[in-house]
Scaffold this active site. Structure first.
Site, mmCIF file in Angstrom:
data_model
loop_
_atom_site.group_PDB
_atom_site.id
_atom_site.type_symbol
_atom_site.label_atom_id
_atom_site.label_comp_id
_atom_site.label_asym_id
_atom_site.label_seq_id
_atom_site.Cartn_x
_atom_site.Cartn_y
_atom_site.Cartn_z
ATOM 1 N N HIS A 114 0.814 -1.218 0.000
ATOM 2 C CA HIS A 114 0.000 0.000 0.000
ATOM 3 C C HIS A 114 0.852 1.274 0.000
ATOM 4 C CE1 HIS A 114 0.424 -0.196 4.520
ATOM 5 N NE2 HIS A 114 0.481 1.104 4.360
ATOM 6 N N ASP A 148 -0.109 -7.611 1.280
ATOM 7 C CA ASP A 148 0.358 -6.228 1.411
ATOM 8 C C ASP A 148 1.885 -6.152 1.465
ATOM 9 O OD1 ASP A 148 0.081 -3.499 1.498
ATOM 10 O OD2 ASP A 148 -0.247 -3.386 3.660
ATOM 11 N N GLY A 219 3.618 6.778 8.887
ATOM 12 C CA GLY A 219 4.755 6.769 7.971
ATOM 13 C C GLY A 219 5.713 5.621 8.197
ATOM 14 N N ASN A 220 5.467 4.821 9.239
ATOM 15 C CA ASN A 220 6.353 3.696 9.528
ATOM 16 C C ASN A 220 5.926 2.413 8.834
ATOM 17 O OD1 ASN A 220 7.820 5.361 11.146
ATOM 18 N ND2 ASN A 220 7.584 4.191 13.021
ATOM 19 N N SER A 221 4.849 2.443 8.067
ATOM 20 C CA SER A 221 4.413 1.260 7.337
ATOM 21 C C SER A 221 5.538 0.758 6.454
ATOM 22 C CB SER A 221 3.202 1.573 6.459
ATOM 23 O OG SER A 221 2.052 1.738 7.242
ATOM 24 N N GLY A 274 -10.908 -25.529 -3.528
ATOM 25 C CA GLY A 274 -12.183 -25.457 -4.219
ATOM 26 C C GLY A 274 -13.356 -25.800 -3.322
ATOM 27 N N VAL A 275 -13.350 -25.225 -2.112
ATOM 28 C CA VAL A 275 -14.458 -25.429 -1.173
ATOM 29 C C VAL A 275 -14.818 -24.099 -0.531
ATOM 30 C CG1 VAL A 275 -13.858 -27.823 -0.614
ATOM 31 C CG2 VAL A 275 -12.855 -25.952 0.735
#
Length: 477
Positions: A114, A148, A219-221, A274-275
């Site tokens: 992001h 992410d 801002g630390n992401s 596929g369940v």
């Protein structure tokens, strides 16, 4: 008098103990000095129409006093009376800030998706050995939206870097250090403990976050979460705005596998059964004759998919994968996605009061299919639910493995209506309404009128990113 003396004695005892207590606390200065140089600031630019900002500020300043429009225009807003150029302003540069860290000495950088998603230009700022800032233009090597994560590359050599540790070995209560470089001026360092593991904050299909009380500052992401050995055990990703000192990080064991795939130039691929699945609650466990409410209950088995081919049936409870216990549906999703398409998985299931093992050859998960299918086809509204919808094309229906008669694409959700309250999202596919397949706005509206309006709610079966689930939506008259 005796009480006063006792109080004084206790105070003296506490004061005398403070130096010893302080001595037991860890000193993070050496760790910060060692690991900080590998943490970088990331700032991006992308060209975008200013209309989105205009809509946001226009809503925020709605019903303000007369004459406020001129003041608003000074700050980039649009006068509602201004019809020039159709009310549209030129493309503007939008900027974002985040952090990242080197994982090799030749310039590979890990950050959050992001932070760089949609960027036209990515700049990286770091401090050299002399404390001077150096700027680089970075290339996006690849990203995985579902976890992410993103991998960048700058052209440089002999750079400081960090290594991944084993997040599975972390213990609740263990000391951790979070480092970020949010504004490119200097590093921020915060310390705390591991508060919890395996947190699901509903940000994606593979939520398995580490929770820490080490402050994750704005801002630390994308910055690293370190153990006391200086190893990266998490990538700082999210905070709870309403909760002071609550931060979340992607576990390093999950991140390292994704980053390795991206670095090797491979597409991020995940296993697929596929369940449709859901958790087993206490009453469900009793009804199935199980001692504990654990495992993932199979709600339906998709035709011609791996689970059906292996003999999995509706009502089976998957309680282990490769002899590792499965606590809930989220754990099963992660366990299967962690395996490569084409590989086999040994599933232990509960069926008819006993356990049995079934080997399944996994398919490949179709990730983010819903978002990829958004288009410009004609949209129609279902106002009582708060949805803007469109029909699927034949090609889209084929890619989603949907039969004729099923599938409506949600294009937009009214934030003030019941659909938003029920967590319906743009890109979701409506399969059924009150168990009746729908593929047109007319079919859905008919069920809304005949059933939903009388009962006050509608049960929708939805598909999102390959997962099928139910949501109950209140119906307004």
């Amino acid at each position: 008098m005796k009480k006063c003396l006792a109080a004084i004695f206790m105070l003296l005892f506490v004061c005398a103990s403070l130096p010893a207590l302080a001595a037991d606390l860890p000193d993070f200065s050496a760790l910060a000095a060692k690991c900080g140089p590998a943490v970088v600031n990331i700032n991006t630019e992308r060209k975008a129409s200013q209309n989105g900002a205009e809509d946001f500020f226009g809503e925020m300043f709605r019903n303000m006093p007369p004459g406020f429009e001129k003041f608003f225009e000074q700050f980039g807003g649009k006068n509602p009376q201004d019809k020039r150029r159709g009310g549209r302003r030129p493309m503007q540069k939008q900027k974002s800030l985040g952090s990242g860290f080197f994982v090799s000495d030749d310039g590979y950088i890990v950050t959050n998706n992001h932070v760089v998603q949609g960027a036209d230009v990515i700049h990286v700022t770091m401090d050299d050995k002399n404390g001077k800032s150096k700027d680089y233009k970075a290339t996006l090597i690849g990203a995985d939206e579902e976890t992410d994560l993103a991998l960048l590359k700058v052209e440089a050599k002999n750079l400081p870097f960090l290594v991944f540790g084993n997040s599975d070995n972390l213990k609740v209560g263990e000391w951790l250090l979070a480092i970020g470089n949010p504004f490119g001026l200097d590093h921020t360092v915060t310390a705390g403990i591991l508060s919890a593991k395996g947190r699901n904050i509903r940000s994606g299909p593979f939520d398995n976050f580490l929770q820490t009380d080490a402050s994750i500052n704005p801002g630390n992401s994308g910055g690293p979460l370190l153990n006391m050995d200086g190893q990266v055990v998490g990538i700082n990703t999210a905070i709870i705005a309403s909760g002071q000192g609550i931060g979340f990080a992607i576990p390093s064991n999950m991140a390292a596998k994704i980053i390795d795939q991206i670095k090797d130039g491979k597409k991020v691929s995940r296993g697929w059964l596929g369940v449709t699945i859901q958790d087993v609650d206490e009453n469900g466990a009793k009804a199935l004759g199980m001692k504990d409410s654990t495992g993932a209950l199979v709600g339906s088995v998709m035709a011609n998919e791996p689970a059906q081919k292996a003999g999995i049936k509706d009502g089976d409870v998957i309680i282990a994968v490769d002899h590792k216990n499965i606590e809930d549906s989220a754990a099963l999703l992660r366990a299967i996605a962690d395996k490569a398409p084409g590989s086999t998985a040994l599933l232990t299931i509960w069926r008819d009061g006993k356990t049995m093992d079934i080997t399944v050859t996994l398919g490949e998960r179709k990730s983010q299919m819903g978002n990829a299918l958004k288009g410009s086809q004609k949209q129609t509204d279902e106002s009582s639910l708060g949805l803007s919808l469109r029909q699927l094309t034949g090609d889209e229906r084929s890619k989603l493995n949907l039969p004729q008669g099923e599938g409506l694409m949600i294009v937009d959700v009214d934030p003030d209506k019941g659909a938003a309250e029920a967590d319906l999202r743009s890109g979701d596919i409506i399969l059924k309404a009150n168990q009746v397949p729908v593929d047109s706005i007319g079919a859905l509206s008919k069920i809304v009128r005949e059933v939903g309006s009388k009962r006050g709610a509608l049960l929708l079966q939805l598909q999102r990113n390959g997962d099928t689930f139910y949501r109950s939506v209140p119906v307004t008259k």
